[in-house]
Every structure is written in structure tokens, then in C-alpha cells.
Design a protein around this motif. Structure first.
Motif, PDB file in Angstrom:
ATOM      1  N   ALA A 167       0.823  -1.215   0.000  1.00 57.15           N
ATOM      2  CA  ALA A 167       0.000   0.000   0.000  1.00 57.15           C
ATOM      3  C   ALA A 167       0.858   1.266   0.000  1.00 57.15           C
ATOM      4  O   ALA A 167       0.322   2.371  -0.081  1.00 57.15           O
ATOM      5  CB  ALA A 167      -0.921   0.005   1.218  1.00 57.15           C
ATOM      6  N   ARG A 168       2.165   1.093   0.087  1.00 60.08           N
ATOM      7  CA  ARG A 168       3.121   2.201   0.093  1.00 60.08           C
ATOM      8  C   ARG A 168       2.760   3.280   1.118  1.00 60.08           C
ATOM      9  O   ARG A 168       2.579   4.459   0.772  1.00 60.08           O
ATOM     10  CB  ARG A 168       3.238   2.809  -1.302  1.00 60.08           C
ATOM     11  N   PRO A 169       2.667   2.897   2.397  1.00 62.04           N
ATOM     12  CA  PRO A 169       2.323   3.892   3.420  1.00 62.04           C
ATOM     13  C   PRO A 169       3.407   4.952   3.541  1.00 62.04           C
ATOM     14  O   PRO A 169       4.598   4.659   3.458  1.00 62.04           O
ATOM     15  CB  PRO A 169       2.220   3.050   4.696  1.00 62.04           C
ATOM     16  N   HIS A 198      -5.437  -4.872  -5.811  1.00 60.62           N
ATOM     17  CA  HIS A 198      -6.155  -5.239  -7.026  1.00 60.62           C
ATOM     18  C   HIS A 198      -5.223  -5.812  -8.084  1.00 60.62           C
ATOM     19  O   HIS A 198      -5.560  -5.847  -9.264  1.00 60.62           O
ATOM     20  CB  HIS A 198      -6.902  -4.023  -7.588  1.00 60.62           C
ATOM     21  N   GLY A 199      -4.064  -6.247  -7.662  1.00 58.31           N
ATOM     22  CA  GLY A 199      -3.097  -6.791  -8.598  1.00 58.31           C
ATOM     23  C   GLY A 199      -2.147  -5.718  -9.085  1.00 58.31           C
ATOM     24  O   GLY A 199      -2.380  -4.517  -8.905  1.00 58.31           O
ATOM     25  N   PRO A 200      -1.057  -6.140  -9.732  1.00 54.48           N
ATOM     26  CA  PRO A 200      -0.080  -5.163 -10.233  1.00 54.48           C
ATOM     27  C   PRO A 200      -0.640  -4.367 -11.396  1.00 54.48           C
ATOM     28  O   PRO A 200      -1.552  -4.826 -12.093  1.00 54.48           O
ATOM     29  CB  PRO A 200       1.091  -6.054 -10.677  1.00 54.48           C
ATOM     30  N   PRO A 201      -0.122  -3.157 -11.613  1.00 53.42           N
ATOM     31  CA  PRO A 201      -0.573  -2.367 -12.769  1.00 53.42           C
ATOM     32  C   PRO A 201      -0.306  -3.124 -14.065  1.00 53.42           C
ATOM     33  O   PRO A 201       0.731  -3.773 -14.222  1.00 53.42           O
ATOM     34  CB  PRO A 201       0.288  -1.099 -12.678  1.00 53.42           C
ATOM     35  N   LEU A 202      -1.259  -3.059 -14.989  1.00 58.79           N
ATOM     36  CA  LEU A 202      -1.109  -3.752 -16.262  1.00 58.79           C
ATOM     37  C   LEU A 202      -0.389  -2.868 -17.270  1.00 58.79           C
ATOM     38  O   LEU A 202      -0.616  -1.660 -17.339  1.00 58.79           O
ATOM     39  CB  LEU A 202      -2.483  -4.133 -16.814  1.00 58.79           C
ATOM     40  N   SER A 203       0.493  -3.481 -18.024  1.00 58.25           N
ATOM     41  CA  SER A 203       1.174  -2.757 -19.096  1.00 58.25           C
ATOM     42  C   SER A 203       0.167  -2.484 -20.216  1.00 58.25           C
ATOM     43  O   SER A 203      -0.863  -3.156 -20.327  1.00 58.25           O
ATOM     44  CB  SER A 203       2.336  -3.583 -19.637  1.00 58.25           C
ATOM     45  N   PRO A 204       0.440  -1.503 -21.076  1.00 57.82           N
ATOM     46  CA  PRO A 204      -0.469  -1.245 -22.226  1.00 57.82           C
ATOM     47  C   PRO A 204      -0.714  -2.497 -23.057  1.00 57.82           C
ATOM     48  O   PRO A 204      -1.843  -2.751 -23.493  1.00 57.82           O
ATOM     49  CB  PRO A 204       0.272  -0.169 -23.013  1.00 57.82           C
ATOM     50  N   ARG A 205       0.330  -3.324 -23.275  1.00 62.13           N
ATOM     51  CA  ARG A 205       0.160  -4.544 -24.068  1.00 62.13           C
ATOM     52  C   ARG A 205      -0.789  -5.517 -23.365  1.00 62.13           C
ATOM     53  O   ARG A 205      -1.663  -6.123 -23.992  1.00 62.13           O
ATOM     54  CB  ARG A 205       1.511  -5.214 -24.323  1.00 62.13           C
ATOM     55  N   SER A 206      -0.645  -5.656 -22.021  1.00 59.60           N
ATOM     56  CA  SER A 206      -1.517  -6.560 -21.272  1.00 59.60           C
ATOM     57  C   SER A 206      -2.958  -6.070 -21.293  1.00 59.60           C
ATOM     58  O   SER A 206      -3.899  -6.838 -21.423  1.00 59.60           O
ATOM     59  CB  SER A 206      -1.026  -6.694 -19.831  1.00 59.60           C
ATOM     60  N   ARG A 207      -3.134  -4.754 -21.185  1.00 60.12           N
ATOM     61  CA  ARG A 207      -4.485  -4.197 -21.209  1.00 60.12           C
ATOM     62  C   ARG A 207      -5.147  -4.452 -22.556  1.00 60.12           C
ATOM     63  O   ARG A 207      -6.336  -4.767 -22.635  1.00 60.12           O
ATOM     64  CB  ARG A 207      -4.449  -2.693 -20.918  1.00 60.12           C
ATOM     65  N   LYS A 208      -4.376  -4.327 -23.641  1.00 68.67           N
ATOM     66  CA  LYS A 208      -4.931  -4.562 -24.962  1.00 68.67           C
ATOM     67  C   LYS A 208      -5.297  -6.019 -25.137  1.00 68.67           C
ATOM     68  O   LYS A 208      -6.356  -6.365 -25.672  1.00 68.67           O
ATOM     69  CB  LYS A 208      -3.929  -4.131 -26.032  1.00 68.67           C
ATOM     70  N   THR A 209      -4.410  -6.911 -24.650  1.00 68.90           N
ATOM     71  CA  THR A 209      -4.656  -8.355 -24.770  1.00 68.90           C
ATOM     72  C   THR A 209      -5.926  -8.745 -24.015  1.00 68.90           C
ATOM     73  O   THR A 209      -6.711  -9.585 -24.469  1.00 68.90           O
ATOM     74  CB  THR A 209      -3.465  -9.149 -24.221  1.00 68.90           C
ATOM     75  N   ARG A 210      -6.157  -8.107 -22.860  1.00 67.51           N
ATOM     76  CA  ARG A 210      -7.320  -8.445 -22.040  1.00 67.51           C
ATOM     77  C   ARG A 210      -8.551  -7.626 -22.428  1.00 67.51           C
ATOM     78  O   ARG A 210      -9.609  -7.775 -21.793  1.00 67.51           O
ATOM     79  CB  ARG A 210      -6.993  -8.217 -20.559  1.00 67.51           C
ATOM     80  N   GLY A 211      -8.395  -6.742 -23.405  1.00 67.29           N
ATOM     81  CA  GLY A 211      -9.543  -5.962 -23.844  1.00 67.29           C
ATOM     82  C   GLY A 211      -9.970  -4.904 -22.858  1.00 67.29           C
ATOM     83  O   GLY A 211     -11.147  -4.585 -22.771  1.00 67.29           O
ATOM     84  N   ILE A 212      -8.993  -4.348 -22.094  1.00 62.73           N
ATOM     85  CA  ILE A 212      -9.322  -3.351 -21.098  1.00 62.73           C
ATOM     86  C   ILE A 212      -9.006  -1.969 -21.656  1.00 62.73           C
ATOM     87  O   ILE A 212      -7.853  -1.618 -21.848  1.00 62.73           O
ATOM     88  CB  ILE A 212      -8.519  -3.569 -19.794  1.00 62.73           C
ATOM     89  N   GLY A 213     -10.012  -1.198 -21.954  1.00 62.01           N
ATOM     90  CA  GLY A 213      -9.813   0.177 -22.436  1.00 62.01           C
ATOM     91  C   GLY A 213      -9.272   0.206 -23.850  1.00 62.01           C
ATOM     92  O   GLY A 213      -9.040  -0.807 -24.497  1.00 62.01           O
TER      93      GLY A 213
END
Length: 218
Positions: A167-169, A198-213
Motif C-alpha cells: 500500500a506504500r504507506p 487489485h493486482g499489479p498495474p497492467l502494461s499497455p500490451r496486457s491491457r490490450k490483450t485483455r480488452g481493457i480500455g
């Protein structure tokens, strides 16, 4: 026993109650922040503070013991063995001890109830209600670990206030509030102080592969 007006309920039913205990271990702020986090929630808080905890409050914080007691709906003296929280017929969600000393933990593990604090914890266990111990001690020797194992086998939850670094306090207060919020989670109480994973931040490539945004092309 002292009381302030219980929180009003929209329905005629027994109030939702939670017992908060504070023992003399270092970390009085844990119990104080627990009480502060519970104040706006629909739960009636019953507080018991050991004499050692009163000293720790004075050593570690700028608050006075009466100010801490005023955060609860009802407070009970450490030797008030006839208090309602000493009986299993008094319904509660359970009990949290924040902070929990080794002495208090050991009394509960062995069934020695020399004060209202450990009696209330023993009642919580025998009624099969949730008992959460925010244990404050390290390192632990084998005797400590055996007692903790016994408590876990009895149904207690051992929840040391370990910081969640994901959580990077940025402050001690953020670490304390996160630990307190996670304990409140165990009773189904939402404080709003927990930074959920909520899991690690997704890279642009991962977001595209998963159809997110949608990803803009250069």
C-alpha cells in the motif's frame, strides 16, 4: 461502568456489539485508532483497559485515559467481573484486543481469567465468537508459539499489526489505520482506511490483450 448514548438503530433489534480490549503492550495507538474507526459505524463498542494499558497510553500518546474511554459506547473496569461482557448471554460480534501483550495472550491460552479483559476473551472463545489478538511482541520463543498455536486451535485469530508495504504507506498513521482496518474486515466492518490490493498495474500490451480500455497508437 460508564456509558454514552448507544447508536440509534432504525429497527427494533439487539444492537450489534463489539468488545475492544487494550492491554499493556506497546502500541496503544492501535486500540485508540480502532475506537476512532468504529465510532461512525453501526456498532456498539464496549471497552476494557488494563492498568498497564493506562500507563502505555500516557507513555506513548498525548491522550488522557478518560478521553480514550469516551470513544466507546460503554466502558468497564478491569476488575468489574460482573460486567455484561463477562457473560456469554450478552450477545456480541466478538472481541479484539489491540494491542495484545504476551501476558494477556498467555492468560487467555491457559484459561486463567484474572481480569475482566481475559474473562471477556475467554467468554468470546467459549461462545465460538470471533476473538482477534493484535499481538505486539518480537521475537517469539517456543513457549509463546505453543500458546499461540493453542489459541489458534481454539478458534482465535492471531493478527500482529504487520505493515502492508504494497500500500506504500507514507506515515505511521497510514500503517496503523491499514492494520486496524484489516482487523475490522474480520468482523464485516468497513472503515474505508484499507487500500485494497487489485493486482499489479497492467502494461499497455496486457491491457490490450485483455480488452481493457482503448490504447492510442503513436
Amino acid at each position: 461502568m460508564t456509558r454514552r448514548n448507544p447508536k440509534e438503530s432504525a429497527v427494533e433489534s439487539p444492537p450489534t456489539r463489539l468488545i475492544v480490549g487494550m492491554s499493556g503492550a506497546s502500541g496503544a495507538i492501535l486500540g485508540i485508532r480502532m475506537l476512532q474507526a468504529l465510532r461512525p459505524l453501526p456498532v456498539e463498542v464496549h471497552l476494557v483497559i488494563s492498568r498497564a494499558a493506562e500507563l502505555t497510553i500516557a507513555y506513548e500518546t498525548d491522550m488522557k485515559v478518560p478521553e480514550v474511554r469516551a470513544l466507546a459506547d460503554a466502558t468497564h473496569g478491569i476488575n468489574e467481573m460482573a460486567a455484561p461482557i463477562s457473560s456469554g448471554s450478552f450477545p456480541t460480534l466478538g472481541m479484539v484486543i489491540a494491542p495484545c501483550s504476551i501476558k494477556t495472550m498467555s492468560e487467555i491460552a491457559t484459561g486463567v481469567t484474572s481480569s475482566l479483559l481475559t474473562r471477556a476473551a475467554d467468554v468470546t472463545l467459549k461462545e465460538r465468537r470471533r476473538l482477534v489478538l493484535m499481538l505486539r511482541e518480537t521475537p517469539l520463543h517456543t513457549g509463546h508459539l505453543r500458546n499461540l498455536t493453542a489459541l489458534s486451535e481454539m478458534g482465535a485469530i492471531i493478527a500482529p499489526p504487520v505493515p502492508a508495504f504494497y500500500a506504500r504507506p507514507k506515515t505511521i498513521e497510514e500503517m496503523v489505520d491499514h492494520s486496524v482496518g484489516r482487523v475490522c474486515d474480520l468482523f464485516g466492518l468497513e472503515t474505508g482506511a484499507v487500500k485494497r490490493w487489485h493486482g499489479p498495474p497492467l502494461s499497455p500490451r496486457s491491457r490490450k490483450t485483455r480488452g481493457i480500455g482503448e490504447i492510442e497508437e503513436d
